[in-house]
Design an enzyme around this catalytic site. Structure first.
Site, PDB file in Angstrom:
ATOM      1  N   SER A  64       0.821  -1.215   0.000  1.00 18.58           N
ATOM      2  CA  SER A  64       0.000   0.000   0.000  1.00 18.58           C
ATOM      3  C   SER A  64       0.852   1.261   0.000  1.00 18.58           C
ATOM      4  CB  SER A  64      -0.927  -0.007   1.216  1.00 18.58           C
ATOM      5  OG  SER A  64      -1.765  -1.140   1.206  1.00 18.58           O
ATOM      6  N   LYS A  90      -8.952 -11.030   5.148  1.00 21.09           N
ATOM      7  CA  LYS A  90      -9.541 -11.108   6.495  1.00 21.09           C
ATOM      8  C   LYS A  90     -10.937 -10.497   6.522  1.00 21.09           C
ATOM      9  CE  LYS A  90      -9.379  -7.910   9.084  1.00 21.09           C
ATOM     10  NZ  LYS A  90      -8.301  -7.528   9.955  1.00 21.09           N
ATOM     11  N   ASP A 110       5.074  -0.714   7.135  1.00 17.46           N
ATOM     12  CA  ASP A 110       5.378  -1.529   8.310  1.00 17.46           C
ATOM     13  C   ASP A 110       6.863  -1.676   8.580  1.00 17.46           C
ATOM     14  OD1 ASP A 110       2.673  -1.792   8.393  1.00 17.46           O
ATOM     15  OD2 ASP A 110       2.612  -3.965   8.114  1.00 17.46           O
ATOM     16  N   HIS A 164     -33.580   6.469  16.080  1.00 16.56           N
ATOM     17  CA  HIS A 164     -34.100   5.444  16.989  1.00 16.56           C
ATOM     18  C   HIS A 164     -34.868   4.393  16.187  1.00 16.56           C
ATOM     19  CE1 HIS A 164     -35.607   3.698  20.687  1.00 16.56           C
ATOM     20  NE2 HIS A 164     -36.793   3.604  20.092  1.00 16.56           N
TER      21      HIS A 164
END
Length: 442
Positions: free
Chosen positions: A21, A57, A307, A432
């Site tokens: 990425s 995932k 990372d 609601h």
């Protein structure tokens, strides 16, 4: 490296090692800003997130959440729970990822990035050797990501990692997961919903240590209601293959058996095996490369994002940092994003999400009945949770547990960034019945 020096050397403004990425964002943005860019990637484009992480995932989680809903409907007699085809899920997931891989390659081509499929090595002079070519980069960007940490015990190689799980073609009957962080808890929830008998063991005294403890209590209750057995304070010491079953011994003397074992004990930045040109490069305490505000490592001209760098190991951070790096070095400039405003989420069932800091004891939050699911509640449905913290009447943190939590947390991050007050949130009226109405109003 001397055997490669007979090849011609090409000079480029930017050489990016790694097509995940962060690397993709940096390469495309820099090329569109006019830089001459080469990307070197030895495997699939998209990196861990697309191929072995958040994308497969999330696809598994979506199927698991649907299956969990069907289980709850079956419990109260509203439907029969149909069988689940794990192999079909794998095929659909693989097809989705293959489409993404092709899309990334087309994007690079359109941006004018030269893509080289090869393994890269950096020599002592900072040149990059790959696929029989030598590149002299004006700037070298490392975006090599991270890999699952292996269990350093006898038989540790017998345990699967997250990389392996996304290649499974069938569902394990009995699954043992070692590790109570993001990956361990997500897989526990997903596989329990899909039909596996799941046990999760951690050497810590709680799950998901990065999250607000009362919210994690709600997550743990949800896992237990799914049938996940959780053990704390025990470390694996040995794994044996006992016939067709795995036998895992723990330091408290206990022994567990399973059809498969997953090691979910963290990740290791890919800073090794890049060649002698990185000798002596500085690392942070996390093991990732230390960088400055312009992403430069301790070696001039070598930069790092994603990372492999000492930032938050999250895909949105890598993507934003890649674009920021390109703007800093080839455009009009940019500042690194504020990591305090990056939300986090774990895809359990229901998921947990959080932004900012929460002071436990000031407002621990409350468990909230899920109005939307009450008709399915047979006494075992997982509840929702909400907590917010204010300092001098200014919002400083929010934690949510709910199926909508990953979608809701970004607007709360924007409220936190804008300095929203308790009075402002109290003035709002929600829909609601919904979970969201519990997070606003008096």
């Amino acid at each position: 490296m001397s055997h490669l020096t007979s090849y011609p050397t090409a000079t480029h403004d930017l050489v990016v090692i790694g097509g995940g990425s962060g690397g993709l964002a940096a390469a495309k943005t820099a090329a569109r800003l006019g830089a001459s860019v080469v990307m070197i990637e030895r495997a699939e484009l998209g990196g861990t997130c697309v191929n072995r992480g958040c994308t497969p995932k999330k696809l598994m989680w979506c199927a698991a959440a649907q299956q969990q809903g069907l289980k709850e409907m079956a419990k109260v007699g509203l439907t029969d729970k149909p069988p689940f085809d794990f192999a079909a899920l794998r095929r659909r997931s693989d097809a989705k990822i293959d489409r993404l891989n092709r899309h990334f390659e087309e994007d690079l081509q359109q941006a004018g990035v030269h893509l080289l499929r090869a393994t890269a090595e950096i020599d002592e002079g900072g040149q990059v050797h790959a696929g029989g070519d030598i590149f002299r980069p004006g700037k070298l960007l490392l975006a090599t990501g991270a890999r699952p940490r292996a269990l350093d015990i006898p038989g540790g190689e017998l345990a699967a990692t997250s990389d392996d799980v996304f290649r499974w073609a069938d569902l394990p009957g009995r699954l043992l997961i070692i590790g109570g962080g993001y990956i361990g808890c997500e897989f526990a929830s997903i596989f329990a919903a899909l039909g596996s008998e799941v046990q999760l063991m951690t050497d810590g005294n709680r799950l998901l240590e990065q999250f607000h403890a009362p919210a994690v209590d709600c997550v743990q209750a949800g896992l237990e209601k799914q049938g996940v057995t959780i053990g704390f304070g025990c470390k694996p010491v040995k794994i044996d293959l006992n016939g067709a079953m795995f036998k895992v011994s723990f330091d408290d003397g206990s022994i567990q058996y399973a059809d498969r074992v997953i090691a979910a004990v963290g990740r290791v930045p890919n800073t090794d095996n890049l060649g002698p040109g990185l000798q002596g490069i500085a690392h942070a305490k996390t093991g990732a490369l230390a960088i400055d505000e312009r992403f430069q490592t301790s070696i001039p001209g070598i930069y790092a994002i994603g990372d492999v760098a000492n930032r938050l190991p999250l895909t949105p951070v890598a993507t934003r940092d890649g674009a920021c790096f390109a703007a800093q070095h080839f455009g009009a400039g940019a500042d690194q994003i504020n990591l305090d405003l990056v939300p986090k989420s774990a895809y359990t069932i229901p998921p947990v999400a959080q932004i900012g800091s929460l002071s436990e004891g000031q407002d621990d939050g409350e468990v909230i009945a899920n109005l939307a699911s009450d008709v399915l509640d047979d006494g075992t449905a997982a509840n929702s949770f909400f907590a917010s913290t204010f300092v001098d009447d200014i919002l400083t943190g929010v934690a949510l547990v709910n199926h909508a939590a990953p979608e809701m947390i970004a607007p709360f991050a924007a409220l936190l960034a804008s300095g929203a007050t308790a009075e402002a949130l109290a003035a709002v009226t929600g829909i609601h019945p919904s979970f969201a109405e519990e997070t606003v109003g008096p």
